[in-house]
Design a protein around this motif. Structure first.
Motif, short mmCIF file in Angstrom:
data_model
loop_
_atom_site.label_atom_id
_atom_site.label_comp_id
_atom_site.label_asym_id
_atom_site.label_seq_id
_atom_site.Cartn_x
_atom_site.Cartn_y
_atom_site.Cartn_z
N ARG A 73 17.69 55.92 58.24
CA ARG A 73 17.05 56.21 56.96
C ARG A 73 16.35 54.98 56.41
O ARG A 73 16.58 53.86 56.86
CB ARG A 73 18.08 56.72 55.95
N SER A 74 15.51 55.20 55.42
CA SER A 74 14.81 54.12 54.73
C SER A 74 15.23 54.15 53.26
O SER A 74 15.83 55.13 52.79
CB SER A 74 13.29 54.32 54.82
N PRO A 75 14.94 53.09 52.51
CA PRO A 75 15.30 53.10 51.08
C PRO A 75 14.70 54.28 50.31
O PRO A 75 15.32 54.78 49.37
CB PRO A 75 14.71 51.77 50.58
N GLU A 76 13.52 54.73 50.73
CA GLU A 76 12.90 55.87 50.05
C GLU A 76 13.77 57.12 50.13
O GLU A 76 13.73 57.98 49.23
CB GLU A 76 11.52 56.18 50.64
N ALA A 77 14.56 57.24 51.21
CA ALA A 77 15.39 58.44 51.43
C ALA A 77 16.79 58.29 50.85
O ALA A 77 17.59 59.22 50.93
CB ALA A 77 15.48 58.74 52.93
N ALA A 78 17.10 57.14 50.29
CA ALA A 78 18.45 56.89 49.77
C ALA A 78 18.46 57.02 48.25
O ALA A 78 17.44 56.84 47.58
CB ALA A 78 18.91 55.49 50.17
N SER A 79 19.63 57.33 47.73
CA SER A 79 19.78 57.41 46.27
C SER A 79 20.01 56.01 45.71
O SER A 79 20.39 55.09 46.43
CB SER A 79 20.96 58.32 45.92
N LEU A 80 19.81 55.90 44.40
CA LEU A 80 20.05 54.62 43.74
C LEU A 80 21.52 54.23 43.87
O LEU A 80 21.83 53.04 44.08
CB LEU A 80 19.65 54.71 42.26
N ASP A 81 22.44 55.20 43.77
CA ASP A 81 23.87 54.90 43.90
C ASP A 81 24.19 54.33 45.27
O ASP A 81 24.99 53.38 45.40
CB ASP A 81 24.70 56.15 43.64
N GLU A 82 23.57 54.90 46.32
CA GLU A 82 23.81 54.40 47.68
C GLU A 82 23.31 52.96 47.80
O GLU A 82 23.99 52.10 48.37
CB GLU A 82 23.08 55.28 48.70
N MET A 83 22.12 52.72 47.30
CA MET A 83 21.57 51.37 47.42
C MET A 83 22.37 50.37 46.60
O MET A 83 22.58 49.23 47.01
CB MET A 83 20.09 51.38 47.00
N GLU A 84 22.85 50.80 45.45
CA GLU A 84 23.67 49.92 44.62
C GLU A 84 24.97 49.56 45.34
O GLU A 84 25.43 48.41 45.30
CB GLU A 84 23.97 50.60 43.28
N ALA A 85 25.57 50.55 46.02
CA ALA A 85 26.80 50.29 46.76
C ALA A 85 26.57 49.29 47.89
O ALA A 85 27.39 48.40 48.14
CB ALA A 85 27.36 51.61 47.32
N LEU A 86 25.45 49.43 48.58
CA LEU A 86 25.12 48.49 49.65
C LEU A 86 24.79 47.11 49.09
O LEU A 86 25.07 46.09 49.73
CB LEU A 86 23.94 49.03 50.47
N TRP A 87 24.20 47.06 47.90
CA TRP A 87 23.94 45.77 47.24
C TRP A 87 25.26 45.06 46.96
O TRP A 87 25.39 43.86 47.22
CB TRP A 87 23.17 46.02 45.94
N VAL A 88 26.22 45.81 46.43
CA VAL A 88 27.54 45.22 46.15
C VAL A 88 28.20 44.76 47.45
O VAL A 88 28.86 43.73 47.48
CB VAL A 88 28.42 46.25 45.40
N GLU A 89 27.99 45.53 48.52
CA GLU A 89 28.53 45.15 49.83
C GLU A 89 27.94 43.82 50.29
O GLU A 89 28.65 42.93 50.76
CB GLU A 89 28.21 46.25 50.84
N ALA A 90 26.61 43.68 50.13
CA ALA A 90 25.95 42.43 50.53
C ALA A 90 26.44 41.28 49.68
O ALA A 90 26.70 40.18 50.18
CB ALA A 90 24.43 42.58 50.38
N LYS A 91 26.60 41.53 48.40
CA LYS A 91 27.08 40.51 47.48
C LYS A 91 28.49 40.05 47.86
O LYS A 91 28.80 38.86 47.87
CB LYS A 91 27.07 41.06 46.06
N GLY A 92 29.33 41.00 48.22
CA GLY A 92 30.70 40.68 48.62
C GLY A 92 30.74 39.89 49.91
O GLY A 92 31.53 38.96 50.06
N ALA A 93 29.85 40.25 50.86
CA ALA A 93 29.81 39.54 52.15
C ALA A 93 29.41 38.08 51.96
O ALA A 93 29.91 37.20 52.66
CB ALA A 93 28.85 40.25 53.10
N GLU A 94 28.53 37.83 51.01
CA GLU A 94 28.08 36.45 50.77
C GLU A 94 29.20 35.60 50.20
O GLU A 94 29.22 34.38 50.37
CB GLU A 94 26.89 36.45 49.81
N ARG A 95 30.13 36.24 49.50
CA ARG A 95 31.18 35.49 48.84
C ARG A 95 32.41 35.25 49.73
O ARG A 95 33.32 34.55 49.35
CB ARG A 95 31.64 36.25 47.58
N LYS A 96 32.41 35.86 50.92
CA LYS A 96 33.53 35.66 51.83
C LYS A 96 33.56 34.20 52.32
O LYS A 96 32.50 33.64 52.63
CB LYS A 96 33.45 36.61 53.02
N PRO A 97 34.74 33.61 52.44
CA PRO A 97 34.81 32.22 52.94
C PRO A 97 34.34 32.15 54.38
O PRO A 97 34.60 33.06 55.18
CB PRO A 97 36.30 31.87 52.82
N ARG A 98 33.61 31.10 54.71
CA ARG A 98 33.06 30.95 56.06
C ARG A 98 33.99 30.10 56.92
O ARG A 98 34.67 29.24 56.45
CB ARG A 98 31.69 30.29 55.98
#
Length: 273
Positions: free
Chosen positions: A248-273
């Motif tokens: 799928r592309s962002p055009e086919a996704a809902s705002l809630d789905e994209m927001e959840a993935l945004w939070v996922e990306a944000k969480g991944a950045e904060r994980k200790p390396r």
């Protein structure tokens, strides 16, 4: 500068002269003037900054070359008008560096970094006063209009601060930001507010105060915004990648789905390396 370096700069000057020679030169280069080239000069300076931000020294080498080309291009056009040439540009900056570093090239006192900055500003102010003679000068003169707006705001504020026209601390600036935000909200609530001159003015005031907050916090607002831009690109790229995994592309996704993935990306950045 070594003889080889001098020779390489001379070669670049000769190439530019050839490009600007009527009849045998490059039609595009021959059509240019100071104003048409100025946007490229600014763009190349940003690309140098971008390579530094990415710690890409190989790219930095190329971008510095592109920026040097801009200097040579402007100097060539000035030479054609019999105004000045590349050698005059080099002589001027050499003289300025020696004049503004008396602690290195003269008998000035030893200084720390802050002292050097203050001395540079003082010498620059005296040079400007001598150039202008008896004409009154605004304290805010000398801040180029072509600077990015946030950077220009910062420099204007720095100049005003030197005579005490400033807030005492960052907390007072935060209070002003809240006040400006309320004024933006009031304009947004007004009929026909979208893209209105009044709303533009209030948002401009808000951005100006945000630049002031950055100054009080000793943060470069341009650098901070570049970092925020890069973070947005990185996290939105994660959204696109995760959606692509499901075809799928962002055009086919809902705002809630994209927001959840945004939070996922944000969480991944904060994980200790």
């Amino acid at each position: 500068m070594s003889g080889r370096a001098v020779g390489e700069v001379a070669r670049l000057i000769e190439i530019m002269a050839a490009l600007r020679t009527p009849g045998s030169g490059c039609p595009w280069d021959l059509e240019q003037d100071f104003r048409s080239i100025a946007p490229y000069t600014i763009e190349e300076a940003y690309e140098v900054a971008d390579a530094i931000e990415r710690d890409d020294l190989a790219d930095l080498k190329d971008e510095l070359g592109d920026l040097l080309l801009q200097v040579v291009f402007h100097a060539r056009m000035a030479q054609e008008q019999k105004a000045f040439q590349f050698k005059d540009v080099v002589d001027a900056i050499c003289d300025k560096l020696i004049r503004r570093h008396p602690h290195v090239f003269g008998d000035g006192q030893s200084l720390d970094a802050d002292g050097v900055t203050a001395q540079w500003s003082d010498i620059k102010a005296r040079e400007k006063a001598a150039k202008q003679g008896a004409l009154p000068a605004s304290l805010l003169e000398g801040v180029p209009l072509a600077l990015p707006a946030l950077t220009r705001a910062l420099k204007l504020q720095q100049k005003a601060s030197k005579v005490g026209f400033d807030w005492d601390d960052a907390q007072q600036v935060l209070d002003k930001i809240r006040e400006e935000t309320e004024e933006v909200a009031a304009e947004l609530a007004a009929p026909g507010a979208q893209a209105s001159p009044a709303l533009e003015e209030e948002i401009g005031d808000l951005l100006f105060v945000v630049a002031n907050l950055a100054r009080h916090a000793k943060v470069d607002p341009e650098q901070a915004l570049r970092g925020a831009n890069a973070k947005f690109e990185r996290r939105f790229g994660h959204i696109e990648q995760r959606l692509a995994e499901t075809g799928r592309s962002p055009e086919a996704a809902s705002l809630d789905e994209m927001e959840a993935l945004w939070v996922e990306a944000k969480g991944a950045e904060r994980k200790p390396r």
